[in-house]
Enzyme design. Structure first.
Site, PDB file in Angstrom:
ATOM      1  CG  ASP A  55     -15.119   1.767   5.334  1.00 21.94           C
ATOM      2  OD1 ASP A  55     -16.322   1.794   4.988  1.00 21.94           O
ATOM      3  OD2 ASP A  55     -14.184   2.012   4.554  1.00 21.94           O
TER       4      ASP A  55
ATOM      5  CE  LYS B 286      -3.868   2.108   2.548  1.00 15.19           C
ATOM      6  NZ  LYS B 286      -4.794   1.915   3.699  1.00 15.19           N
TER       7      LYS B 286
END
Length: 324
Positions: free
Chosen positions: A160, A56
């Site tokens: 989330d 990432k």
């Protein structure tokens, strides 16, 4: 975000990517597999061990705004959490030539790119959400709740939960909770932003403006995922926050002081209007499904967050005890 910022100096990137950390040159990029708010995600291979990983990439704005606090919080939480159903952050690597600023510990002095190195997972839950067998659904739901329970007992809210943030690997046998970008530690008396959780999975208390909330917000999202597994389509696919509330009220009934004490004090309660019908009829759309599964969904999607089932109690529900 109001009430969301970490105090200055509380988080230092140098704690996680110290001087001498490996560089991204230790990995061979294979392909781009995603893109988020703060950068891209790549499938890669460690050239030393041969292991696959997900990189990432966190892009820094030439040091002008420093390292994103949200990413620092995510790193800190993932270093704290260690569970088989939570994605593992293996290490932090840097781009060649990345250097600390004066003093070596000020995250605002970093230059170049930082990479979070995660274990590699084959795909996300979205790919199987609408075509899983009943036994697979039970297996995935159990793993999701185990990972979430671990978060909650460690006082962490995910905030989330959705198909894209639930990763699958091991030939479809292993589910892991991922993307802790909106996650945060919580206390019972804390005040947090309500602009979290993807709209279709956002609970009514947040849509009504609550800023004091706890584990129940994640449970609502899990209930929406569970329902989507069975229906093979989203349960509450609203296009706006107002439409989202309307879809919730159509199935779960209209909130009032009788079924949700204190709801009338929420900031946006006076802006909503009763929908028709206002009687709870959530179970009606699941009449062809396993009764134990429907019972659990019903307890996850209670309007009043204080009455929603916990992750721990959900794992003890009859749905998981009975054989398929």
């Amino acid at each position: 975000m109001d009430g969301e910022e970490a105090p200055p100096g509380a988080l230092n990137l140098a704690d996680y990517a110290p001087a001498g950390a490996r560089t991204v040159d230790c990995f061979r990029r294979i392909r781009k597999i995603g893109e988020g708010t703060y950068g891209e995600v790549f499938e890669a291979m460690d050239i030393i061990t041969g292991e696959r990983a997900a990189l990432k990439k966190i892009k820094l704005d030439d040091g002008k705004e420093g390292f994103p606090r949200q990413i620092l919080r995510e790193i800190k939480l993932l270093k704290k959490l260690d569970h088989e159903n939570i994605i593992r952050l293996k290490e932090i690597v840097v781009s060649p030539g990345t250097a600390h600023g004066a003093g070596g510990s000020d995250d605002y002095m970093y230059r170049g790119d930082i990479y979070m190195v995660f274990e590699y997972m084959d795909h996300d839950l979205k790919k199987v959400l609408h075509h899983s067998t009943p036994s697979q659904v039970k297996y995935y739901m159990e793993q999701l709740l185990k990972g979430l329970h671990y978060c909650h007992v460690n006082n962490v809210l995910h905030r989330d939960i959705k198909g894209a943030n639930l990763l699958i690997s091991g030939g479809g046998k292993l589910l892991k909770l991922a993307d802790f970008g909106l996650a945060r530690p919580f206390t019972r008396d804390g005040s947090f932003t309500n602009h979290v959780i993807t709209l279709w999975y956002r609970p009514p208390e947040l849509l009504l403006g609550a800023t004091n909330y706890a584990e129940a917000v994640d449970i609502w999202s899990v209930g929406c995922i569970f329902a989507e597994f069975l229906l093979r389509k989203p349960l509450f696919p609203g296009r706006t926050e107002q439409e989202q509330l309307s879809k919730i009220f159509e199935l779960c009934g209209f909130p009032n002081e009788e079924n949700w004490p204190g709801v009338s004090k929420l900031p946006l309660y006076k802006t909503i209007r009763p929908t028709t019908p206002t009687k709870r009829r959530l179970r009606d759309i699941f009449h062809n499904f396993d009764s134990h599964a429907v019972d659990l969904i019903d307890r996850m999607l209670i309007l009043n967050p204080t009455e929603r089932i916990s992750a721990h109690d959900a794992l003890c529900a009859a749905y998981f005890i009975t054989k398929m």
